[in-house]
Design a protein around this motif. Structure first.
Motif, PDB file in Angstrom:
ATOM      1  N   PRO A 156       0.830  -1.220   0.000  1.00 22.15           N
ATOM      2  CA  PRO A 156       0.000   0.000   0.000  1.00 22.15           C
ATOM      3  C   PRO A 156       0.861   1.265   0.000  1.00 22.15           C
ATOM      4  CG  PRO A 156      -0.494  -1.405   1.914  1.00 22.15           C
ATOM      5  CD  PRO A 156       0.633  -2.030   1.182  1.00 22.15           C
ATOM      6  N   SER A 157       0.448   2.258  -0.781  1.00 24.20           N
ATOM      7  CA  SER A 157       1.250   3.474  -0.947  1.00 24.20           C
ATOM      8  C   SER A 157       1.319   4.318   0.320  1.00 24.20           C
ATOM      9  CB  SER A 157       0.699   4.317  -2.095  1.00 24.20           C
ATOM     10  OG  SER A 157      -0.626   4.712  -1.811  1.00 24.20           O
ATOM     11  N   GLU A 158       0.416   4.105   1.274  1.00 22.93           N
ATOM     12  CA  GLU A 158       0.439   4.911   2.503  1.00 22.93           C
ATOM     13  C   GLU A 158       1.298   4.301   3.608  1.00 22.93           C
ATOM     14  OE1 GLU A 158      -2.895   2.012   2.749  1.00 22.93           O
ATOM     15  OE2 GLU A 158      -2.282   3.444   1.245  1.00 22.93           O
ATOM     16  N   SER A 159       1.980   3.233   3.325  1.00 21.55           N
ATOM     17  CA  SER A 159       2.772   2.556   4.353  1.00 21.55           C
ATOM     18  C   SER A 159       4.093   3.279   4.614  1.00 21.55           C
ATOM     19  CB  SER A 159       3.065   1.118   3.945  1.00 21.55           C
ATOM     20  OG  SER A 159       4.067   1.114   2.958  1.00 21.55           O
ATOM     21  N   ILE A 160       4.683   2.990   5.779  1.00 21.01           N
ATOM     22  CA  ILE A 160       5.985   3.563   6.131  1.00 21.01           C
ATOM     23  C   ILE A 160       7.049   3.088   5.145  1.00 21.01           C
ATOM     24  CG2 ILE A 160       6.550   1.749   7.808  1.00 21.01           C
ATOM     25  CD1 ILE A 160       7.486   5.461   8.134  1.00 21.01           C
ATOM     26  N   ALA A 169       6.672   2.463   1.922  1.00 23.62           N
ATOM     27  CA  ALA A 169       6.545   3.264   0.703  1.00 23.62           C
ATOM     28  C   ALA A 169       7.128   4.656   0.931  1.00 23.62           C
ATOM     29  CB  ALA A 169       5.077   3.361   0.287  1.00 23.62           C
ATOM     30  N   TRP A 170       6.825   5.267   2.087  1.00 27.47           N
ATOM     31  CA  TRP A 170       7.370   6.581   2.408  1.00 27.47           C
ATOM     32  C   TRP A 170       8.892   6.540   2.460  1.00 27.47           C
ATOM     33  CZ3 TRP A 170      10.515   7.881   6.468  1.00 27.47           C
ATOM     34  CH2 TRP A 170      10.827   9.237   6.577  1.00 27.47           C
ATOM     35  N   GLU A 204      10.381   6.336  -1.011  1.00 25.75           N
ATOM     36  CA  GLU A 204      10.182   7.593  -1.751  1.00 25.75           C
ATOM     37  C   GLU A 204      11.087   8.686  -1.203  1.00 25.75           C
ATOM     38  OE1 GLU A 204       9.253  10.352  -4.441  1.00 25.75           O
ATOM     39  OE2 GLU A 204       8.843   8.206  -4.547  1.00 25.75           O
ATOM     40  N   ASN A 220       5.269  13.636   1.951  1.00 27.93           N
ATOM     41  CA  ASN A 220       4.242  13.448   2.977  1.00 27.93           C
ATOM     42  C   ASN A 220       4.301  12.024   3.479  1.00 27.93           C
ATOM     43  OD1 ASN A 220       3.189  16.051   2.554  1.00 27.93           O
ATOM     44  ND2 ASN A 220       2.107  15.309   0.742  1.00 27.93           N
ATOM     45  N   ARG A 221       4.020  11.903   4.734  1.00 28.95           N
ATOM     46  CA  ARG A 221       3.990  10.562   5.322  1.00 28.95           C
ATOM     47  C   ARG A 221       2.573  10.169   5.615  1.00 28.95           C
ATOM     48  NH1 ARG A 221       6.216   8.297  10.920  1.00 28.95           N
ATOM     49  NH2 ARG A 221       5.624   6.214  10.511  1.00 28.95           N
TER      50      ARG A 221
END
Length: 180
Positions: free
Chosen positions: A147-151, A153-154, A157, A179-180
């Motif tokens: 999922p793109s909202e996971s730590i 992924a952050w 990025e 953004n996290r």
């Protein structure tokens, strides 16, 4: 003090450290990859307390990296041998050896990996088995498949943005818009 568990982290590095993250564990796995297999050999090689060694060996067995085989019944004595999972850790040990030799061994290392047939030193590198290309930070990157909202992924990025900023000669102090 109890160590923090990494078992719930969705990162393969954290999950690996859950099993081998202790320095003693890595040194025991190193010694096993060299061919040592007996309790007294590990004690001698590492200068480790028997109680600490017992805990570490039991943990490695629980993690599925090591198996215990009886070689004497009276008194009970065991060989500790690497499982397939434990043998798969050998490239990590060799990579740590190369890195430590390069960065922390003044005057060079006193041990080297050699080719068994030629006896010549091996230049250990990480290579893409598909292309044969050496892995490097400029041509290779990580891709997160969750999922793109996971730590995770952050984290990827943020790292990618920072590397791109350096690569494009942007001032490192320039704030990144993440953004996290």
């Amino acid at each position: 003090m109890k160590k923090k568990s990494f078992a719930d982290m969705p990162c393969p590095i954290a999950l690996s450290l859950e099993h081998v993250g202790d320095g003693w564990n890595i040194l025991i796995l190193r010694d096993m990859s060299y061919g040592l297999s007996r309790f007294d050999e590990f004690e001698k090689s590492l200068g480790i307390a028997a109680s600490t060694l017992t805990r570490r060996l039991n943990g490695l067995i629980e993690s599925g990296l090591v198996e215990k085989h009886t070689y004497s019944d009276k008194p009970p004595r065991y060989d500790y041998v690497l499982t397939e999972s434990g043998r798969d850790f050998r490239p990590v040990v060799l990579t740590l050896m190369k890195w430590g030799s390069k960065h922390f061994s003044p005057g060079g290392s006193n041990i080297e990996l050699i080719d068994g047939a030629s006896g010549k030193p091996v230049d250990l590198v990480l290579v893409d088995a598909n292309s044969g290309k050496r892995i490097n930070m400029h041509e290779h990157s990580l891709r997160y498949k969750g999922p793109s909202e996971s730590i995770s992924a952050w984290r990827l990025e943020a790292g990618r943005a920072r590397r791109d900023a350096y690569r494009n000669a942007l001032p490192p102090s320039q704030p990144l818009q993440l953004n996290r």
